[in-house]
Design an enzyme around this catalytic site. Structure first.
Site, PDB file in Angstrom:
ATOM      1  N   GLN A   5      26.800  30.275  11.660  1.00 45.27           N
ATOM      2  CA  GLN A   5      26.904  30.473  10.218  1.00 45.27           C
ATOM      3  C   GLN A   5      27.745  31.712   9.905  1.00 45.27           C
ATOM      4  OE1 GLN A   5      25.794  28.318   7.947  1.00 45.27           O
ATOM      5  NE2 GLN A   5      26.405  29.545   6.203  1.00 45.27           N
ATOM      6  N   LYS A  21      20.796  23.032   5.477  1.00 43.89           N
ATOM      7  CA  LYS A  21      21.308  22.234   6.604  1.00 43.89           C
ATOM      8  C   LYS A  21      20.140  21.699   7.435  1.00 43.89           C
ATOM      9  CE  LYS A  21      25.668  24.713   6.754  1.00 43.89           C
ATOM     10  NZ  LYS A  21      26.425  25.876   7.218  1.00 43.89           N
ATOM     11  N   ASP A  48      31.791  22.183  12.933  1.00 42.58           N
ATOM     12  CA  ASP A  48      32.423  22.840  11.784  1.00 42.58           C
ATOM     13  C   ASP A  48      33.929  22.574  11.759  1.00 42.58           C
ATOM     14  OD1 ASP A  48      31.041  24.299   9.855  1.00 42.58           O
ATOM     15  OD2 ASP A  48      30.654  25.974  11.220  1.00 42.58           O
TER      16      ASP A  48
HETATM   17  N1  GUN Z   1      29.397  29.718   5.550  1.00 45.57           N
HETATM   18  C1  GUN Z   1      29.613  29.091   4.353  1.00 45.57           C
HETATM   19  N2  GUN Z   1      29.993  27.819   4.554  1.00 45.57           N
HETATM   20  C2  GUN Z   1      30.019  27.627   5.900  1.00 45.57           C
HETATM   21  C3  GUN Z   1      30.342  26.504   6.721  1.00 45.57           C
HETATM   22  O1  GUN Z   1      30.677  25.416   6.261  1.00 45.57           O
HETATM   23  N3  GUN Z   1      30.239  26.712   8.052  1.00 45.57           N
HETATM   24  C4  GUN Z   1      29.881  27.911   8.588  1.00 45.57           C
HETATM   25  N4  GUN Z   1      29.833  28.020   9.916  1.00 45.57           N
HETATM   26  N5  GUN Z   1      29.595  28.965   7.851  1.00 45.57           N
HETATM   27  C5  GUN Z   1      29.656  28.818   6.510  1.00 45.57           C
END
Ligand code: GUN
Length: 282
Positions: free
Chosen positions: A97, A53, A120
């Protein structure tokens, strides 16, 4: 192989290129889009996701800040971190996350994120807005699926869509997006009876089950668009929820794993971050 391959890598690249152009424009207007990611602990998969990311942000010109908290951090510390980011005028998007270490209460933390910074789309305010047909931040994976359908001129309008999986992150928002695009939508799950009978009706079939090779050729309508959201590791290899080789002979369009939906998730996170910055306008 009869089916047209949906190339997630190519579509994601196009989306990211468009975002880089828009980001440069925003920076010229004096707004630098800024994503803050909170990473708790040492989960190896989470570390890889967060690094990806971060790199994608940097490449697009989006400012990225990663806040790393210890594995044994308290609920209070995590919540204080989120509150600080809510109050920070320079931050447009906040992402905590997941998964969090077991001792932390995920739902309480997600509830604390300012819905207008919730890139998100996990906050109940945003799922409610999506449900009500109001502008909302939408979870990145189902948003990415809609972008793939658009890129390949697959219009859900009037079509039958079946989503296998009812998670808050993929299945439910996916169904809402397809409904908003005028599909007739069915959500299936682990308790669904006569699953194959239902999936064989689908013009658009989205598999978000989390079980390797779960969707077989006899579950697919000839010519259907089959979208595989699954990421499963089998003998060290990534495979989706769809039995790719066999289903490719029946489907009209199909996404590969890897190289399909997975590529889109980060691209849509960048889109949401840019939207958050544009909406705030400072
Ligand atoms: N863990 C795995 N995929 C994601 C996601 O898209 N967002 C978040 N916050 N955690 C994740």
């Amino acid at each position: 192989m009869a089916a047209t391959l949906i190339d997630g890598r190519a579509v994601a690249r196009d989306v990211k290129e468009r975002i880089a152009v828009k980001t440069a424009e925003m920076i010229a207007w004096g707004i630098t889009p800024h994503l803050a990611v909170v990473l708790v602990g040492e989960n190896p998969a989470s570390q890889v996701y967060v690094r990806n990311k971060e790199n994608a942000c940097i490449k697009a010109g989006i400012r990225s800040t990663v806040i790393r908290l210890d594995e044994d951090c308290t609920q209070q510390t995590l919540e204080d971190t989120v509150k600080k980011l809510n109050d920070d005028e320079s931050v447009h998007g906040i992402l905590v996350q997941l998964p969090l270490p077991k001792h932390l209460d995920e739902a309480s933390v997600l509830r604390l994120i300012d819905p207008d910074k919730d890139v998100d789309g996990f906050h109940a305010m945003n799922s409610g807005r999506l449900m009500n047909g109001q502008p909302a931040f939408v979870p990145c994976t189902p948003l990415g699926v809609m972008e793939l359908l658009k890129a390949y001129d697959i219009d859900p309008n009037g079509k039958r869509a079946v989503v296998i999986g009812r998670s808050n992150i993929v299945g439910k928002p996916m169904a809402m997006l397809l409904l908003a695009a005028n599909a007739t939508v069915t959500i299936c799950h682990s308790r669904t009876q006569n699953l194959a009978e239902i999936t064989r009706d689908a013009d658009i079939l989205v598999a978000a089950v989390g079980r390797a090779n779960f969707v077989k050729a006899d579950m697919v309508k000839p010519g259907a668009a089959v979208i595989d959201v699954g990421i499963n590791r089998v003998d060290g290899k990534l495979v989706g929820d769809v039995d790719f080789d066999a289903v490719s002979e029946v489907a009209g369009h199909i996404t590969p794993v890897p190289g399909g939906v997975g590529q889109m998730t980060i691209a849509m996170l960048l889109c949401n971050t840019l939207d958050a910055a544009a909406k705030r306008g400072r």
